[in-house]
Design a protein around this motif. Structure first.
Motif, PDB file in Angstrom:
ATOM      1  N   ILE A 336      56.402  17.990  17.660  1.00  0.00           N
ATOM      2  CA  ILE A 336      55.618  17.328  18.709  1.00  0.00           C
ATOM      3  C   ILE A 336      54.824  18.420  19.402  1.00  0.00           C
ATOM      4  CG2 ILE A 336      55.670  15.795  20.702  1.00  0.00           C
ATOM      5  CD1 ILE A 336      56.999  14.600  18.241  1.00  0.00           C
ATOM      6  N   ILE A 337      53.505  18.380  19.311  1.00  0.00           N
ATOM      7  CA  ILE A 337      52.673  19.431  19.895  1.00  0.00           C
ATOM      8  C   ILE A 337      51.573  18.801  20.745  1.00  0.00           C
ATOM      9  CG2 ILE A 337      53.141  21.076  18.036  1.00  0.00           C
ATOM     10  CD1 ILE A 337      50.517  20.333  16.748  1.00  0.00           C
ATOM     11  N   SER A 338      51.036  19.587  21.661  1.00  0.00           N
ATOM     12  CA  SER A 338      49.954  19.109  22.538  1.00  0.00           C
ATOM     13  C   SER A 338      48.901  20.184  22.686  1.00  0.00           C
ATOM     14  CB  SER A 338      50.508  18.717  23.914  1.00  0.00           C
ATOM     15  OG  SER A 338      50.917  19.874  24.630  1.00  0.00           O
ATOM     16  N   ASN A 339      47.736  19.774  23.211  1.00  0.00           N
ATOM     17  CA  ASN A 339      46.639  20.708  23.451  1.00  0.00           C
ATOM     18  C   ASN A 339      45.824  20.153  24.610  1.00  0.00           C
ATOM     19  OD1 ASN A 339      44.293  22.321  23.299  1.00  0.00           O
ATOM     20  ND2 ASN A 339      44.623  22.674  21.117  1.00  0.00           N
ATOM     21  N   ILE A 340      46.307  20.405  25.832  1.00  0.00           N
ATOM     22  CA  ILE A 340      45.662  19.777  26.997  1.00  0.00           C
ATOM     23  C   ILE A 340      44.244  20.296  27.218  1.00  0.00           C
ATOM     24  CG2 ILE A 340      47.866  19.305  28.123  1.00  0.00           C
ATOM     25  CD1 ILE A 340      47.389  21.681  29.925  1.00  0.00           C
ATOM     26  N   GLY A 341      43.970  21.509  26.753  1.00  0.00           N
ATOM     27  CA  GLY A 341      42.613  22.034  26.886  1.00  0.00           C
ATOM     28  C   GLY A 341      41.613  21.297  26.016  1.00  0.00           C
ATOM     29  N   SER A 342      42.080  20.748  24.892  1.00  0.00           N
ATOM     30  CA  SER A 342      41.199  20.040  23.960  1.00  0.00           C
ATOM     31  C   SER A 342      41.234  18.536  24.141  1.00  0.00           C
ATOM     32  CB  SER A 342      41.590  20.377  22.510  1.00  0.00           C
ATOM     33  OG  SER A 342      41.539  21.765  22.281  1.00  0.00           O
ATOM     34  N   PHE A 343      42.418  17.972  24.434  1.00  0.00           N
ATOM     35  CA  PHE A 343      42.569  16.513  24.443  1.00  0.00           C
ATOM     36  C   PHE A 343      43.016  15.939  25.778  1.00  0.00           C
ATOM     37  CE2 PHE A 343      43.777  18.077  20.155  1.00  0.00           C
ATOM     38  CZ  PHE A 343      42.661  17.641  19.472  1.00  0.00           C
ATOM     39  N   GLY A 344      43.420  16.796  26.727  1.00  0.00           N
ATOM     40  CA  GLY A 344      43.869  16.299  28.011  1.00  0.00           C
ATOM     41  C   GLY A 344      45.370  16.068  28.040  1.00  0.00           C
ATOM     42  N   ASP A 345      45.847  15.582  29.178  1.00  0.00           N
ATOM     43  CA  ASP A 345      47.274  15.347  29.364  1.00  0.00           C
ATOM     44  C   ASP A 345      47.734  14.104  28.605  1.00  0.00           C
ATOM     45  OD1 ASP A 345      47.693  17.531  31.083  1.00  0.00           O
ATOM     46  OD2 ASP A 345      46.865  16.398  32.765  1.00  0.00           O
ATOM     47  N   ASN A 346      49.027  14.098  28.285  1.00  0.00           N
ATOM     48  CA  ASN A 346      49.684  12.943  27.652  1.00  0.00           C
ATOM     49  C   ASN A 346      49.040  12.531  26.331  1.00  0.00           C
ATOM     50  OD1 ASN A 346      51.671  12.705  29.616  1.00  0.00           O
ATOM     51  ND2 ASN A 346      50.392  11.395  30.904  1.00  0.00           N
ATOM     52  N   VAL A 347      48.538  13.505  25.596  1.00  0.00           N
ATOM     53  CA  VAL A 347      48.080  13.279  24.224  1.00  0.00           C
ATOM     54  C   VAL A 347      48.860  14.230  23.329  1.00  0.00           C
ATOM     55  CG1 VAL A 347      46.155  13.391  22.604  1.00  0.00           C
ATOM     56  CG2 VAL A 347      45.771  12.531  24.914  1.00  0.00           C
ATOM     57  N   TYR A 348      49.628  13.659  22.386  1.00  0.00           N
ATOM     58  CA  TYR A 348      50.509  14.473  21.549  1.00  0.00           C
ATOM     59  C   TYR A 348      50.253  14.189  20.073  1.00  0.00           C
ATOM     60  CZ  TYR A 348      53.047  15.169  25.920  1.00  0.00           C
ATOM     61  OH  TYR A 348      53.376  15.495  27.203  1.00  0.00           O
ATOM     62  N   LYS A 349      50.380  15.245  19.273  1.00  0.00           N
ATOM     63  CA  LYS A 349      50.331  15.098  17.825  1.00  0.00           C
ATOM     64  C   LYS A 349      51.767  15.058  17.324  1.00  0.00           C
ATOM     65  CE  LYS A 349      48.786  17.248  13.505  1.00  0.00           C
ATOM     66  NZ  LYS A 349      48.399  15.982  12.880  1.00  0.00           N
ATOM     67  N   ILE A 350      52.078  14.015  16.551  1.00  0.00           N
ATOM     68  CA  ILE A 350      53.411  13.854  15.977  1.00  0.00           C
ATOM     69  C   ILE A 350      53.273  14.033  14.471  1.00  0.00           C
ATOM     70  CG2 ILE A 350      55.385  12.321  15.701  1.00  0.00           C
ATOM     71  CD1 ILE A 350      54.461  10.874  18.242  1.00  0.00           C
TER      72      ILE A 350
END
Length: 461
Positions: A336-350
């Motif tokens: 489970i990874i995230s990238n708030i700089g690219s996609f914002g908060d509460n967006v996760y790649k599963i």
């Protein structure tokens, strides 16, 4: 004789007296007539002075009445002309609105681009087969002269034969125009203009039949239906082909990932075997040396033997792990990874990887495709990683960021919801072999440093 002359004189005098009297009477009558004429003239002048304005107004009224009649007639003509022009403008306005509606579809495709499938075939080949059947039916209708018909038998110069020839030529011309528009629409159809192309075909059908009314000719509704079916089938065939290509691409990607994972596992196994061999040789040599050594040298060799035994055990464990993971084709890591700089908060790649070093996969994802690196919230080792990944994807399907392409595994969901589903799935299937721990706060170091620099620049400016 004397008496005769006397009596003649008396008579002459009497006659003269009578004539003189008549002349005087005539004179008196003339004078009286002149007086009456003068009086009449005077009365006429007085009447003209007194009533002349009235007479003039009556003339003006009559003249105005005449003008009113003329203007009324002109107004009626203008009103009729205005009604005709209003009808023409209304017709043009309706046509322009219809065209505008078609153009607006492209602008609002995100909200209005939904196309409800007319068919439900499972494979692209089924769409292709149905499409071929529809086109065959069109050709048969043209062959049977049922695609366009004329409801009146015309004659030219008294010849029915020439009339039929004229009718056939006209029907060919109409069908040529209709087929041309339909072919252009079918060629251009895409996911975002299906309705526009359908409206274009229907509009062409209506326009051609309207132009053909005077000859009592028309394109049949059955032929129109077949053309619309061709349009829908072509679109759905393209969509199904795209879906199948995407599925094949996913399979190929999974195969490449599997091959890469197997290569890594094989390499890890070979490296572990080499290390095991080196440590085994070193251990044998140390054991031989310890027999002839004494004192501190012997003690040093004992320490070396202990260290070599430890490393040999680690090498054997690494080899066994590589062999075991290679044998378990479904084992792997769910991340489970995230990238708030690219996609914002509460967006996760599963996602899932079978790499021996799962972080290599995360680094690949953040190499060039996004401006900031990904943050890892959890990396769970499972004996059935595809099942856990599938459960998560299904649970959050409606929360996908990209609903048109399921290969994009990004979801707009909270981390707490993901944790809940992972724990529930593991409680049911018992597939997670590592401890389920999550990092709730993303470090996002590069992104936060960028924000700090931007704030500093803004303050300086």
């Amino acid at each position: 004789m004397t008496y005769f002359l006397f009596f003649l004189s008396i008579g002459l005098i009497t006659a003269l007296a009578l004539v003189a009297k008549q002349l005087q009477q005539s004179k008196n009558d003339h004078t009286l007539a002149q007086q009456r004429l003068k009086e009449a003239d005077k009365r006429l002048q007085e009447a003209d002075q007194k009533y002349g304005g009235v007479i003039s107004r009556e003339d003006s009224v009559r003249e105005l009445d005449t003008q009113i009649i003329v203007l009324t007639d002109r107004l009626k003509q203008l009103s009729q002309q205005s009604d005709i022009e209003e009808q023409e403008i209304s017709a043009k306005s309706s046509a322009l609105k219809a065209k505008l509606q078609g153009l607006e579809e492209r602008e609002i495709v995100e909200a209005f681009g939904f196309y409800e499938s007319k068919y439900d075939f499972q494979e692209a080949q089924e769409y292709k087969q149905r499409l071929d059947e529809t086109r065959a039916q069109q050709k048969q209708m043209i062959k049977d002269k049922q695609a366009a018909v004329c409801n009146t038998e015309w004659s030219v110069g008294g010849s029915a034969k020439e009339g039929k020839k004229m009718t056939d030529n006209f029907l060919k011309l109409v069908l040529h125009a209709f087929n041309g528009e339909c072919d252009a629409s079918v060629t251009k159809v895409k996911y975002n203009n299906v309705q526009t192309m359908e409206n274009r075909i229907r509009k062409t059908y209506e326009d051609l039949n309207k132009l053909s009314q005077t000859t009592h000719c028309e394109v049949t509704s059955r032929y129109l239906d077949l053309k619309l079916q061709e349009l829908w089938l072509t679109h759905e065939y393209q969509e199904k082909k795209y879906q199948e290509q995407e599925e094949q691409r996913i399979i190929r990607e999974q195969m490449r990932e599997e091959e890469k994972a197997l290569r890594e596992l094989e390499k890890a196994k070979q490296d572990a075997e080499r290390e095991e061999g080196r440590y085994q040789e070193a251990l044998e040599k140390a054991r031989q040396d310890v027999e002839s050594a004494t004192g501190k040298a012997q003690q040093k060799l004992f320490v070396q033997i202990e260290e070599l035994q430890k490393r040999l055990s680690e090498a054997e464990a690494n080899k066994e792990r590589a062999i075991s993971q290679a044998q378990l084709t479904k084992s792997g890591h769910v991340y489970i990874i995230s990238n708030i700089g690219s996609f914002g908060d509460n967006v996760y790649k599963i996602g899932m990887t079978r790499r021996l070093e799962p972080m290599d996969r995360v680094k690949e994802l953040g190499d060039a495709s996004v401006p900031f690196p990904f943050d890892v919230h959890t990396m769970i080792f499972c004996e059935n990683a595809p099942e856990l990944e599938s459960r998560l994807h299904k649970q959050f399907h409606e929360r996908r960021v990209n609903k048109a392409n399921e290969r994009k595994e990004f979801f707009r969901v909270s981390l707490e919801e993901i944790v809940k589903v992972v724990r529930e799935t593991d409680a049911e299937l018992k597939i997670c072999k590592s401890e389920i721990t999550f990092t709730k706060v993303a470090e996002a170091a590069d992104y936060r440093k960028t924000l700090a620099e931007e704030r500093q620049q803004s303050t300086q400016n």
